[in-house]
Design a protein around this motif. Structure first.
Motif, PDB file in Angstrom:
ATOM      1  N   PHE A 164       7.129  -2.006  -5.830  1.00  0.00           N
ATOM      2  CA  PHE A 164       7.236  -0.914  -4.852  1.00  0.00           C
ATOM      3  C   PHE A 164       8.429  -0.010  -5.178  1.00  0.00           C
ATOM      4  CE2 PHE A 164       4.700  -3.700  -1.969  1.00  0.00           C
ATOM      5  CZ  PHE A 164       3.674  -2.799  -1.715  1.00  0.00           C
ATOM      6  N   GLN A 165       9.496  -0.624  -5.687  1.00  0.00           N
ATOM      7  CA  GLN A 165      10.689   0.161  -5.983  1.00  0.00           C
ATOM      8  C   GLN A 165      10.570   0.908  -7.312  1.00  0.00           C
ATOM      9  OE1 GLN A 165      12.893   0.729  -3.626  1.00  0.00           O
ATOM     10  NE2 GLN A 165      11.706  -0.656  -2.350  1.00  0.00           N
TER      11      GLN A 165
ATOM     12  N   THR B 299       7.907   2.397  -8.601  1.00  0.00           N
ATOM     13  CA  THR B 299       6.944   3.505  -8.709  1.00  0.00           C
ATOM     14  C   THR B 299       7.506   4.801  -8.140  1.00  0.00           C
ATOM     15  OG1 THR B 299       5.943   2.689  -6.682  1.00  0.00           O
ATOM     16  CG2 THR B 299       4.860   2.139  -8.761  1.00  0.00           C
TER      17      THR B 299
ATOM     18  N   PRO C 164       1.634  -0.636  -4.478  1.00  0.00           N
ATOM     19  CA  PRO C 164       2.104   0.750  -4.375  1.00  0.00           C
ATOM     20  C   PRO C 164       0.937   1.746  -4.319  1.00  0.00           C
ATOM     21  CG  PRO C 164       3.345  -0.442  -6.044  1.00  0.00           C
ATOM     22  CD  PRO C 164       2.226  -1.333  -5.637  1.00  0.00           C
TER      23      PRO C 164
ATOM     24  N   GLU D  17       0.065   4.396  -1.238  1.00  0.00           N
ATOM     25  CA  GLU D  17      -0.100   5.840  -1.348  1.00  0.00           C
ATOM     26  C   GLU D  17      -1.463   6.270  -0.817  1.00  0.00           C
ATOM     27  OE1 GLU D  17       1.188   7.475  -5.120  1.00  0.00           O
ATOM     28  OE2 GLU D  17       0.258   9.403  -4.610  1.00  0.00           O
TER      29      GLU D  17
ATOM     30  N   LEU E  11       6.717   8.996   1.429  1.00  0.00           N
ATOM     31  CA  LEU E  11       6.643   7.905   0.461  1.00  0.00           C
ATOM     32  C   LEU E  11       8.052   7.396   0.142  1.00  0.00           C
ATOM     33  CD1 LEU E  11       4.102   6.736  -0.858  1.00  0.00           C
ATOM     34  CD2 LEU E  11       4.582   8.098  -2.881  1.00  0.00           C
ATOM     35  N   GLY E  12       8.999   8.326  -0.001  1.00  0.00           N
ATOM     36  CA  GLY E  12      10.387   7.951  -0.266  1.00  0.00           C
ATOM     37  C   GLY E  12      10.968   7.138   0.876  1.00  0.00           C
TER      38      GLY E  12
ATOM     39  N   LYS F 102       9.487   3.684   0.835  1.00  0.00           N
ATOM     40  CA  LYS F 102      10.096   2.936  -0.264  1.00  0.00           C
ATOM     41  C   LYS F 102      11.464   2.398   0.163  1.00  0.00           C
ATOM     42  CE  LYS F 102      10.461   4.188  -4.938  1.00  0.00           C
ATOM     43  NZ  LYS F 102       9.994   4.994  -6.094  1.00  0.00           N
ATOM     44  N   TYR F 103      12.220   3.236   0.844  1.00  0.00           N
ATOM     45  CA  TYR F 103      13.515   2.787   1.375  1.00  0.00           C
ATOM     46  C   TYR F 103      13.304   1.622   2.345  1.00  0.00           C
ATOM     47  CZ  TYR F 103      17.434   2.498   4.530  1.00  0.00           C
ATOM     48  OH  TYR F 103      18.452   2.010   5.319  1.00  0.00           O
TER      49      TYR F 103
ATOM     50  N   SER G 185      12.586  -1.599   0.708  1.00  0.00           N
ATOM     51  CA  SER G 185      13.726  -2.246   0.060  1.00  0.00           C
ATOM     52  C   SER G 185      14.399  -3.239   1.013  1.00  0.00           C
ATOM     53  CB  SER G 185      14.742  -1.204  -0.413  1.00  0.00           C
ATOM     54  OG  SER G 185      15.446  -0.676   0.697  1.00  0.00           O
TER      55      SER G 185
END
Lengths: 202, 202
Positions: free
Chosen positions: A199-200, A202, B127, B131, B149-150, B153-154, B157
């Motif tokens: 996930f990180q 891409t 991933p 999306e 998406l960013g 992704k955060y 994490s």
């Protein structure tokens, strides 16, 4: 899933129901690997070397104990039985989860070698029920019973070291709990680091 | 069981399926308590104060944040929503297990206050699928999508901090895994110390 498999160890005092529960769990979860034990006992008719047991001489077995190869072993009626650490590690390295049932001492030895294993301790529902089960066998006098009870009490003191405790007051529930513990073990975050990395990346 | 209940927190990025799974788990395990959230939003017809939400003024809510009373809170469309630490502790002290679902930031706040809680993080299967799901909403242009998406992704994490990871590629399986994690949590040895002491005291 990550590379390494996970080791699950079911233990508990005699009469807690280990073998019954282990057999049910193995039947329900056929993807769990197991480790073929070593023994010095002679093969019984139909038993196959490398399938039912690895049949070895007493000399060979003791050599392996001395070399520190045995993850756990015990002597029953003059025969040695045990688990080879190397064989366990091979299974885990192939990414397979491994499920073992063993007596309390065996679990203590395994805990020292597989610190990140999942240790499940099976107990009878209450002290009263424990005594009733031990008496139920009806083969011992009061002295032998007291000695046996003392021994079981000592073994139960090792339950504090286990990750999980399953109270065997209802067989179906106990089986479901052991299976839930295995499913939960497979969901540990540490086993999914590869997916999280994807996930990180891409 | 020991005195204190256990807190289970389900979190994950938007679109991972939190609320659907939480609703299924609550229906299957009605003995799990929950904590009624506080909100500054006006009650909708039929909603009851203290049942659906604790409806409070914005001033009151902010006073509680300032006093450090809120275990987590978030603002959605100009309204504040959150969980009171005091209310959670009251439920746990009554010996009840509590199950919460919250966004990723909420889970991070709860983790700081309930370090021995069980944190379950829900992720999409890959991933690519993530999306696809975000695009599927079809309401955003490419810029907004990239931003979203960013953000996800955060949030993903933060999964590294969770105890367990559940991959939502099959709803039934994801529900079963969350339930197994709760059952396993109830088998933790630390929750059965009273029974273990009884065995030693007799």
């Amino acid at each position: 899933m990550n590379g390494e498999g996970q080791i699950y160890v079911l233990s508990g005092p005699p009469g807690a129901g280990k073998s019954t529960i282990a057999a049910r769990v193995r039947a329900d979860m056929p993807d769990l690997a197991y480790s073929v034990s070593l023994t010095t006992r002679a093969p019984r008719p139909g038993e196959k070397d490398g399938v039912d047991y690895h049949f070895v001489s007493r000399e060979e077995f003791q050599k392996r104990i001395a070399a520190g190869e045995m993850a756990e072993h015990e002597e029953i009626f003059g025969n040695l039985y045990g688990t080879s650490e190397k064989m366990v590690r091979q299974v885990l390295e192939q990414g397979q989860d491994l499920f073992l049932d063993t007596d309390v001492n065996g679990a203590e030895s395994l805990r020292k070698r597989f610190a990140d294993g999942v240790f499940i301790f099976l107990v009878p529902p209450s002290p009263t029920e424990l005594e009733r089960r031990l008496r139920g066998r009806g083969t011992e006098d009061e002295d032998q019973l007291a000695q046996r009870l003392g021994r079981v009490k000592y073994e139960l003191s090792k339950a504090f070291n286990a990750t999980y405790l399953v109270v065997n007051d209802d067989l179906d529930r106990a089986v479901a709990q052991v299976e839930a513990i295995i499913i939960a073990g497979r969901c540990r975050t540490s086993r999914h680091l590869k997916l999280l990395d994807e996930f990180q990346d891409t």
